[in-house]
Design a protein around this motif. Structure first.
Motif, PDB file in Angstrom:
ATOM      1  N   UNK A   1       0.814  -1.219   0.000  1.00  0.00           N
ATOM      2  CA  UNK A   1       0.000   0.000   0.000  1.00  0.00           C
ATOM      3  C   UNK A   1       0.850   1.272   0.000  1.00  0.00           C
ATOM      4  N   UNK A   2       2.086   1.177  -0.493  1.00  0.00           N
ATOM      5  CA  UNK A   2       2.938   2.369  -0.541  1.00  0.00           C
ATOM      6  C   UNK A   2       2.316   3.484  -1.360  1.00  0.00           C
ATOM      7  N   UNK A   3       1.650   3.098  -2.468  1.00  0.00           N
ATOM      8  CA  UNK A   3       1.136   4.119  -3.368  1.00  0.00           C
ATOM      9  C   UNK A   3       2.276   4.816  -4.084  1.00  0.00           C
ATOM     10  N   UNK A   4       1.961   5.926  -4.693  1.00  0.00           N
ATOM     11  CA  UNK A   4       2.971   6.648  -5.478  1.00  0.00           C
ATOM     12  C   UNK A   4       3.129   8.064  -4.936  1.00  0.00           C
ATOM     13  N   UNK A   5       4.349   8.389  -4.476  1.00  0.00           N
ATOM     14  CA  UNK A   5       4.643   9.751  -4.029  1.00  0.00           C
ATOM     15  C   UNK A   5       3.967  10.146  -2.733  1.00  0.00           C
ATOM     16  N   UNK A   6       3.718   9.189  -1.842  1.00  0.00           N
ATOM     17  CA  UNK A   6       3.060   9.495  -0.568  1.00  0.00           C
ATOM     18  C   UNK A   6       4.026   9.650   0.597  1.00  0.00           C
ATOM     19  N   UNK A   7       5.226   9.108   0.455  1.00  0.00           N
ATOM     20  CA  UNK A   7       6.228   9.155   1.525  1.00  0.00           C
ATOM     21  C   UNK A   7       7.509   9.793   0.988  1.00  0.00           C
ATOM     22  N   UNK A   8       8.267  10.430   1.882  1.00  0.00           N
ATOM     23  CA  UNK A   8       9.495  11.088   1.451  1.00  0.00           C
ATOM     24  C   UNK A   8      10.634  10.756   2.407  1.00  0.00           C
ATOM     25  N   UNK A   9      11.828  10.664   1.851  1.00  0.00           N
ATOM     26  CA  UNK A   9      12.986  10.207   2.611  1.00  0.00           C
ATOM     27  C   UNK A   9      13.541  11.296   3.525  1.00  0.00           C
ATOM     28  N   UNK A  10      14.577  10.946   4.273  1.00  0.00           N
ATOM     29  CA  UNK A  10      15.124  11.842   5.293  1.00  0.00           C
ATOM     30  C   UNK A  10      15.824  13.082   4.743  1.00  0.00           C
ATOM     31  N   UNK A  11      16.376  12.979   3.523  1.00  0.00           N
ATOM     32  CA  UNK A  11      17.235  14.054   3.028  1.00  0.00           C
ATOM     33  C   UNK A  11      16.799  14.574   1.668  1.00  0.00           C
ATOM     34  N   UNK A  12      17.380  15.694   1.293  1.00  0.00           N
ATOM     35  CA  UNK A  12      17.158  16.281  -0.035  1.00  0.00           C
ATOM     36  C   UNK A  12      18.458  16.924  -0.497  1.00  0.00           C
ATOM     37  N   UNK A  13      18.599  17.065  -1.784  1.00  0.00           N
ATOM     38  CA  UNK A  13      19.763  17.754  -2.367  1.00  0.00           C
ATOM     39  C   UNK A  13      19.338  19.155  -2.764  1.00  0.00           C
ATOM     40  N   UNK A  14      20.202  20.141  -2.532  1.00  0.00           N
ATOM     41  CA  UNK A  14      19.929  21.522  -2.927  1.00  0.00           C
ATOM     42  C   UNK A  14      21.177  22.158  -3.518  1.00  0.00           C
ATOM     43  N   UNK A  15      20.960  23.096  -4.432  1.00  0.00           N
ATOM     44  CA  UNK A  15      22.063  23.846  -5.039  1.00  0.00           C
ATOM     45  C   UNK A  15      21.481  25.101  -5.678  1.00  0.00           C
ATOM     46  N   UNK A  16      22.192  26.217  -5.566  1.00  0.00           N
ATOM     47  CA  UNK A  16      21.720  27.485  -6.135  1.00  0.00           C
ATOM     48  C   UNK A  16      22.464  27.857  -7.414  1.00  0.00           C
ATOM     49  N   UNK A  17      21.803  28.691  -8.192  1.00  0.00           N
ATOM     50  CA  UNK A  17      22.429  29.275  -9.380  1.00  0.00           C
ATOM     51  C   UNK A  17      22.206  30.782  -9.344  1.00  0.00           C
ATOM     52  N   UNK A  18      23.280  31.542  -9.562  1.00  0.00           N
ATOM     53  CA  UNK A  18      23.186  32.997  -9.697  1.00  0.00           C
ATOM     54  C   UNK A  18      23.888  33.418 -10.967  1.00  0.00           C
ATOM     55  N   UNK A  19      23.245  34.299 -11.717  1.00  0.00           N
ATOM     56  CA  UNK A  19      23.852  34.797 -12.949  1.00  0.00           C
ATOM     57  C   UNK A  19      25.186  35.456 -12.614  1.00  0.00           C
ATOM     58  N   UNK A  20      26.214  35.129 -13.357  1.00  0.00           N
ATOM     59  CA  UNK A  20      27.543  35.675 -13.116  1.00  0.00           C
ATOM     60  C   UNK A  20      28.394  34.827 -12.185  1.00  0.00           C
ATOM     61  N   UNK A  21      27.739  33.911 -11.466  1.00  0.00           N
ATOM     62  CA  UNK A  21      28.460  33.022 -10.545  1.00  0.00           C
ATOM     63  C   UNK A  21      28.371  31.578 -11.019  1.00  0.00           C
ATOM     64  N   UNK A  22      27.175  31.184 -11.474  1.00  0.00           N
ATOM     65  CA  UNK A  22      26.942  29.811 -11.876  1.00  0.00           C
ATOM     66  C   UNK A  22      26.379  29.000 -10.723  1.00  0.00           C
ATOM     67  N   UNK A  23      26.500  27.688 -10.813  1.00  0.00           N
ATOM     68  CA  UNK A  23      25.985  26.800  -9.769  1.00  0.00           C
ATOM     69  C   UNK A  23      26.911  26.829  -8.555  1.00  0.00           C
ATOM     70  N   UNK A  24      26.317  26.850  -7.370  1.00  0.00           N
ATOM     71  CA  UNK A  24      27.146  26.909  -6.165  1.00  0.00           C
ATOM     72  C   UNK A  24      26.393  26.342  -4.956  1.00  0.00           C
ATOM     73  N   UNK A  25      27.128  26.084  -3.892  1.00  0.00           N
ATOM     74  CA  UNK A  25      26.591  25.599  -2.613  1.00  0.00           C
ATOM     75  C   UNK A  25      25.808  24.300  -2.758  1.00  0.00           C
TER      76      UNK A  25
END
Length: 361
Positions: free
Chosen positions: A23-47
């Motif tokens: 009965x898991x279904x689809x997209x009902x539960x989420x794991x402990x962590x997430x990935x994040x990263x920012x983009x700024x014009x003139x800097x590119x991808x960072x953090x």
């Protein structure tokens, strides 16, 4: 790419009982962590970083909220019998990601960077990948525009993130054939638009027709072309394929449908099985004529979520077709088994489609 990892000190409870019960279904539960990263014009991808799953905080004037500058991807990771975690064709998803980003005037990403981001969050949360047959860890990379501005122009600041969801079958009845309503009033996409991009607006615009179909007792909407309203394009969450006279026919990639990774994989497997495959315009009239003449053998959808989903009923202008007696057809079953076998690592991957998630984090 340097990735900072901050592990949670308050791990969530895994849905083990739901997995056991199917009965898991689809997209009902989420794991402990997430990935994040920012983009700024003139800097590119960072953090670049992996952090405990949390709510996002964005300005009310963020461009994504007003002008819909957003894209996402749909992917899965699978646990093998040897307890390895496999990605399925991640570089093809990376290529489609960049295609979507270009169409929505958003920054692209080197495939290696995209892959390293996936690798990091899935490795950290590898214990969230379910074990039961037919389950997977659904991966949702997404990017939103964060610039604080009410001017209509491409943003200069973006957030990229990935969340993970242990999931079962997309449809609650699994491989049971679905019913589909053919939509003529509304359209999903037109040439020159965003039909081939995986952006939220495409899905939001499809919901009204989806509600209409559901009220009529159907599971999904089959979209026709936006000009003549006669040529089959795709279903809301799947590319569509019809088996007429033992030939698998599907709509061509002409800018109005999503270039599905599963679609491409199924066409490859079908051709290698010695079956005739055609990517061409197919009118709804031709489908119904073939059905009336006894030449429509099967119909099925293909997509990351459902993999292969047989169609048992099709309704157009009040006439309902029952396809293959409302049962799964032999081609759909063969292709589902063949593809899932590769994804789970149970069958030899002669195509080099799978990639092991390394233990690095």
């Amino acid at each position: 790419m340097e990735i900072k990892v901050t592990r949670t000190t308050a791990p969530l409870e895994k849905p083990l009982e739901a997995e056991k019960a199917g009965t898991l279904g689809f997209g009902n539960y989420f794991s402990d962590h997430m990935f994040l990263m920012e983009y700024d014009e003139g800097i590119g991808w960072h953090d670049a970083r992996v952090e405990p799953y949390h709510n996002l905080s964005i300005d009310p004037a963020a461009s994504v909220l007003h002008y819909g500058q957003e894209i996402f991807e749909g992917m899965k990771a699978y646990r093998t019998k040897e307890d390895e975690i496999l990605f399925f064709r991640p570089l093809m998803n990376a290529a489609r990601w960049n295609q979507s980003a270009k169409r929505m005037c958003m920054p692209t990403m080197e495939p290696e960077m995209y892959m390293e981001a996936l690798q990091a969050v899935v490795d950290v949360d590898r214990d969230w990948t379910p074990h039961a047959y037919g389950t997977s860890l659904v991966l949702r990379p997404a990017m939103i525009a964060l610039e604080k501005s009410l001017g209509v122009h491409p943003a200069k600041k973006y957030l990229f993130f990935i969340i993970c969801s242990p999931s079962g079958a997309y449809y609650k009845n699994g491989m049971a054939p679905v019913s589909i309503y053919v939509e003529e009033e509304y359209i999903r996409a037109a040439a020159g638009g965003t039909g081939y991009a995986k952006c939220g607006g495409n899905y939001a615009g499809s919901m009204l027709a989806g509600e209409k179909a559901e009220e009529m007792g159907y599971d999904q909407v089959l979209w026709l072309d936006g000009v003549e309203r006669k040529y089959i394009e795709e279903v809301g969450s799947m590319n569509m394929m019809f088996v007429i006279d033992d030939t698998i026919i599907t709509a061509p990639l002409a800018g109005t449908i999503l270039p599905g990774v599963t679609r491409n994989s199924i066409l490859t497997l079908a051709a290698d099985a010695g079956w005739k495959v055609e990517e061409r315009k197919l009118s709804i009239d031709e489908v119904y004529q073939a059905a009336h003449e006894g030449r429509l053998n099967e119909a099925f959808g293909t997509g990351t979520a459902a993999v292969v989903s047989p169609v048992g009923k099709l309704c157009w202008r009040g006439e309902e077709l029952v396809i293959n007696g409302g049962k799964i057809g032999p081609k759909a079953q063969y292709l589902f088994d063949k593809l899932l076998g590769i994804q789970l690592g149970n069958s030899e991957d002669v195509y080099g489609w799978t990639k092991v998630c390394e233990r690095k984090y």
